[in-house]
Design an enzyme around this catalytic site. Structure first.
Site, PDB file in Angstrom:
ATOM      1  N   CYS A   2      76.905  72.517  -3.130  1.00 17.36           N
ATOM      2  CA  CYS A   2      76.305  73.542  -2.284  1.00 17.36           C
ATOM      3  C   CYS A   2      76.547  74.919  -2.883  1.00 17.36           C
ATOM      4  CB  CYS A   2      76.900  73.479  -0.880  1.00 17.36           C
ATOM      5  SG  CYS A   2      76.830  71.834  -0.141  1.00 17.36           S
ATOM      6  N   ARG A  27      71.599  75.021  -6.369  1.00 19.92           N
ATOM      7  CA  ARG A  27      72.800  74.259  -6.047  1.00 19.92           C
ATOM      8  C   ARG A  27      72.628  73.402  -4.790  1.00 19.92           C
ATOM      9  NH1 ARG A  27      77.420  75.937  -8.730  1.00 19.92           N
ATOM     10  NH2 ARG A  27      78.650  74.877  -7.141  1.00 19.92           N
ATOM     11  N   TRP A  74      73.492  71.031  -0.199  1.00 20.36           N
ATOM     12  CA  TRP A  74      73.111  69.753  -0.777  1.00 20.36           C
ATOM     13  C   TRP A  74      73.907  68.708  -0.016  1.00 20.36           C
ATOM     14  CZ3 TRP A  74      75.544  65.713  -3.498  1.00 20.36           C
ATOM     15  CH2 TRP A  74      74.681  64.831  -4.165  1.00 20.36           C
ATOM     16  N   ASN A 100      81.928  74.289  -0.046  1.00 17.02           N
ATOM     17  CA  ASN A 100      81.337  73.477  -1.106  1.00 17.02           C
ATOM     18  C   ASN A 100      82.391  72.478  -1.551  1.00 17.02           C
ATOM     19  OD1 ASN A 100      79.876  72.483  -3.318  1.00 17.02           O
ATOM     20  ND2 ASN A 100      80.713  74.064  -4.674  1.00 17.02           N
ATOM     21  N   GLY A 101      82.021  71.206  -1.685  1.00 20.72           N
ATOM     22  CA  GLY A 101      82.965  70.185  -2.104  1.00 20.72           C
ATOM     23  C   GLY A 101      83.047  69.068  -1.086  1.00 20.72           C
ATOM     24  N   GLU A 477      66.995  61.501 -23.292  1.00 20.93           N
ATOM     25  CA  GLU A 477      66.852  62.777 -22.590  1.00 20.93           C
ATOM     26  C   GLU A 477      65.414  62.985 -22.124  1.00 20.93           C
ATOM     27  OE1 GLU A 477      67.429  66.604 -20.991  1.00 20.93           O
ATOM     28  OE2 GLU A 477      68.679  64.817 -21.229  1.00 20.93           O
ATOM     29  N   LYS A 481      64.369  63.565 -18.220  1.00 16.26           N
ATOM     30  CA  LYS A 481      63.638  64.742 -17.772  1.00 16.26           C
ATOM     31  C   LYS A 481      62.368  64.328 -17.034  1.00 16.26           C
ATOM     32  CE  LYS A 481      65.673  67.309 -19.035  1.00 16.26           C
ATOM     33  NZ  LYS A 481      66.964  67.473 -18.350  1.00 16.26           N
ATOM     34  N   GLU A 484      63.239  62.861 -13.598  1.00 14.52           N
ATOM     35  CA  GLU A 484      63.810  63.885 -12.718  1.00 14.52           C
ATOM     36  C   GLU A 484      62.745  64.691 -11.992  1.00 14.52           C
ATOM     37  OE1 GLU A 484      67.947  65.866 -14.184  1.00 14.52           O
ATOM     38  OE2 GLU A 484      66.274  66.074 -15.566  1.00 14.52           O
ATOM     39  N   HIS A 500      63.806  43.327 -27.857  1.00  9.06           N
ATOM     40  CA  HIS A 500      64.847  42.458 -27.302  1.00  9.06           C
ATOM     41  C   HIS A 500      64.855  42.495 -25.777  1.00  9.06           C
ATOM     42  CE1 HIS A 500      66.499  41.506 -31.201  1.00  9.06           C
ATOM     43  NE2 HIS A 500      66.542  42.797 -31.501  1.00  9.06           N
ATOM     44  N   LYS A 597      71.893  71.458  -9.204  1.00  8.75           N
ATOM     45  CA  LYS A 597      72.171  71.885 -10.570  1.00  8.75           C
ATOM     46  C   LYS A 597      73.587  71.594 -11.025  1.00  8.75           C
ATOM     47  CE  LYS A 597      71.134  74.100 -14.392  1.00  8.75           C
ATOM     48  NZ  LYS A 597      70.220  73.458 -15.338  1.00  8.75           N
TER      49      LYS A 597
END
Length: 602
Positions: A2, A27, A74, A100-101, A477, A481, A484, A500, A597
């Site tokens: 957050c 965030r 968040w 936050n946490g 990556e 992306k 996401e 395979h 983020k």
């Protein structure tokens, strides 16, 4: 994950609080709220499910106060609702808290408080904090002592800011989650990250775990938890406030993709001399890594992919190296000696899993190094060494320019490790290519055809990204992306592994995107041919379009460069492909669902 903001001044600061929250919404963005002191015996709280814009509409100029706290959420405990939005208050509303946490012992604390007669309105872990403060106030403690004792009851990770009654003081502390104080001329700011208040001041004080901050219009005081006064240094952040804005771009992500030439110049500046093949990393003394026996990289998400790239760069120089997902590092139990260098790759320097992996390595006796974008971050402060990537603020949730800058700095680190250990240094061709890399990226951005290819394959069932060596890490990556921000299925594979198992999924509705400009480009070309023979459309990313005429339906061309840097250029094309695909689907590109983020919880 957050975002916290507090503002202390002498004039109405509600607009500044709302603006600062907007600067922090990378965030978390599922609910938001403010609490301000405005002369009443209790702070006035306005909060709601939804965006910061929704909060602004609800306030609509009807809230005023010179001292306040704010939060953008968040969700961890409880879904996004008005009740679960921060700030949270105590029974009589005289205490307001943002957090936050994760408070790990919140359930036992809640049971204790309910038994004592407290009433709870939300499902969050945070709500225990104002009730604890209220408990200690009723026992006769002054506000600072009540705050101090309440925080002493908590276990877990947290950054907390609180208003108590009609006092124009903000009380704050942190343990495992970031907090930074902004020192202005006539006002003070407290936030989870510098971009929140960068347009108001560039002077900052970074809080350490276990410190307690009180801020009022007359100034601030920082103490240890046992009350000893500290004299912290005030640092100047060298980020331009305009870098934290979106400018003329539709999205932060697109802006940050186009900022990569500048970010790369900053990463390289003063560190390499192509004319003399000199390497200067002023952060480290001469021979600083002479005793390093092996390197272990830890990271999460995009930073983990950069770490994988770093493994190849070290291995190419004869340096034993391995990469670990930070969340799995402790259980992986890698062998560590006092000559092991553990490198935490972390854009924010606050990623909880990466910090915990670095702390585990430190306890085991390893030397630790933070590769980060943030000068005063927890990783930079806690590690034995730090190497800054100098990318400037990155606001888009999907990392772009920081990946490129991380890879370049990992290249510099690998080269320095090799030189300090007496291994052969790379040829001058590498540094010449590195010096030319920003211009090569700019040329790619000017000439890319990523948008038309995104249009061509919009609506496909799935997307496969393949490559070998460093190009495999870029394929991973690229797939990350894509998923996401488009919400479409995408997977990255080592090109040799396609046959395979994954080849069973290939159809005419599954484009195969191959990154070819690595040392095994011909083998990757064969893998693309296998996919095409089974009906898959093929997109090749290469500096040599003619070499893939017989296997590729489309080509995303990149400038020719040194093999160790080819992946950086290919990755920019994949970023653009993902961006344009997401834009065509009208996705919220800067705020992908369920993501944030800076992941400061495990």
């Amino acid at each position: 994950m957050c975002g916290i903001i507090a503002r202390v001044g002498s004039d109405n600061g509600v607009d500044e609080l709302l603006n600062s929250l907007s600067n922090l919404d990378y965030r978390g963005y599922d609910s938001a709220g403010l609490a301000v002191v405005n002369g009443d015996i209790r702070p006035t709280v306005v909060k709601c499910e939804g965006s910061i814009e929704d909060l602004g509409t609800r306030i609509d100029g009807r809230l005023a106060g010179s001292v306040g706290i704010g939060h953008t959420r968040w969700s961890t405990h409880g879904p996004p609702t008005d009740e679960n939005a921060h700030p949270h208050t105590c029974c009589d509303g005289r205490i307001a808290v943002v957090h936050n946490g994760i408070i790990e012992n919140h359930e036992s604390l809640r049971e204790r408080l309910v038994a004592a007669g407290h009433r709870f309105d939300s499902e969050t872990d945070t709500e225990v904090v104002p009730h604890l403060i209220e408990t200690y106030l009723k026992r006769g403690c002054d506000p600072e002592t009540a705050f101090r004792r309440a925080v002493g009851d908590l276990s877990g990770s947290y950054a907390i800011a609180a208003l108590i009654g009609d006092d124009d003081t903000v009380y704050a502390t942190r343990s495992g989650s970031p907090l930074v104080l902004g020192v202005g001329d006539d006002e003070y700011y407290l936030a989870s990250d510098v971009p929140a208040f960068l347009e108001y001041t560039d002077r900052v004080v970074y809080l350490e775990d276990g410190q307690l901050l009180t801020v009022d219009p007359e100034g601030y005081r920082l103490t240890t938890f046992d009350g000893r006064t500290l004299d912290p240094s005030v640092e100047t952040v060298n980020w331009d406030p305009e870098q934290a804005g979106k400018g003329a771009y539709d999205h932060f992500m697109l802006k940050e993709i186009y900022e990569q030439p500048h970010a790369l110049r900053q990463a390289i500046k003063g560190r390499v001399d192509p004319g003399t093949n000199e390497l200067s990393l002023e952060e480290f003394e001469e021979g600083a890594f002479a005793d390093v026996s092996d390197v272990q990289f830890v990271g999460c998400g995009t930073s983990y992919h950069a770490a994988l790239y770093g493994v190849h760069l070290c291995s190419n120089r004869g340096i034993p190296a391995a990469a670990y997902l930070a969340s799995e590092y402790a259980t992986s139990q890698p062998r560590i000696s006092e000559d092991t260098l553990v490198v935490g790759v972390t854009q924010s320097g606050e990623t909880a899993d990466t910090l915990n992996a670095l702390r585990e390595a430190d306890r085991a006796g390893a030397r630790t190094l933070a590769l980060t974008n943030v000068v005063g971050s927890t990783a930079a402060r806690e590690c034995d060494d730090a190497l800054l990537i100098r990318a400037g603020p990155e606001i888009g949730v999907a990392a772009t320019k920081t990946f490129s800058s991380q890879v370049v700095c990992l290249l510099l680190l690998a080269e320095r490790l090799a030189r300090d250990r007496g291994l052969d240094e790379s040829s001058s061709d590498l540094f010449a290519a590195l010096d030319a890399l920003p211009d090569a990226v700019q040329r790619l951005l000017d000439e890319t055809s990523a948008r038309s290819i995104a249009e061509r394959y919009s609506g496909a069932n799935s997307f496969f990204f393949i490559g070998r060596n460093t190009c495999f890490t870029v394929a991973l990556e690229g797939a990350l992306k894509f998923k996401e921000i488009t919400y479409e299925h995408a997977e990255g594979f080592a090109a040799g592994e396609l046959k395979h198992g994954p080849l069973a999924l290939v159809t005419p509705e599954t484009p195969a995107i191959g990154v070819l400009d690595g040392p095994d480009r011909e083998k990757t070309r064969h893998s693309l041919a296998e996919a095409r023979a089974r009906g898959a459309p093929v997109v090749a990313i290469t500096c040599d379009p003619e070499s893939v005429d017989d296997v590729a339906d489309h080509v995303l061309e990149v400038p020719r460069t040194h093999l160790e840097l080819a992946g950086v250029l290919a990755n920019v094309q994949l970023q653009l492909l993902s961006y344009h695909a997401a834009a065509m689907l009208s996705r919220p590109i800067d705020k992908p669902r369920n993501l944030a983020k800076s992941v400061t919880v495990e």
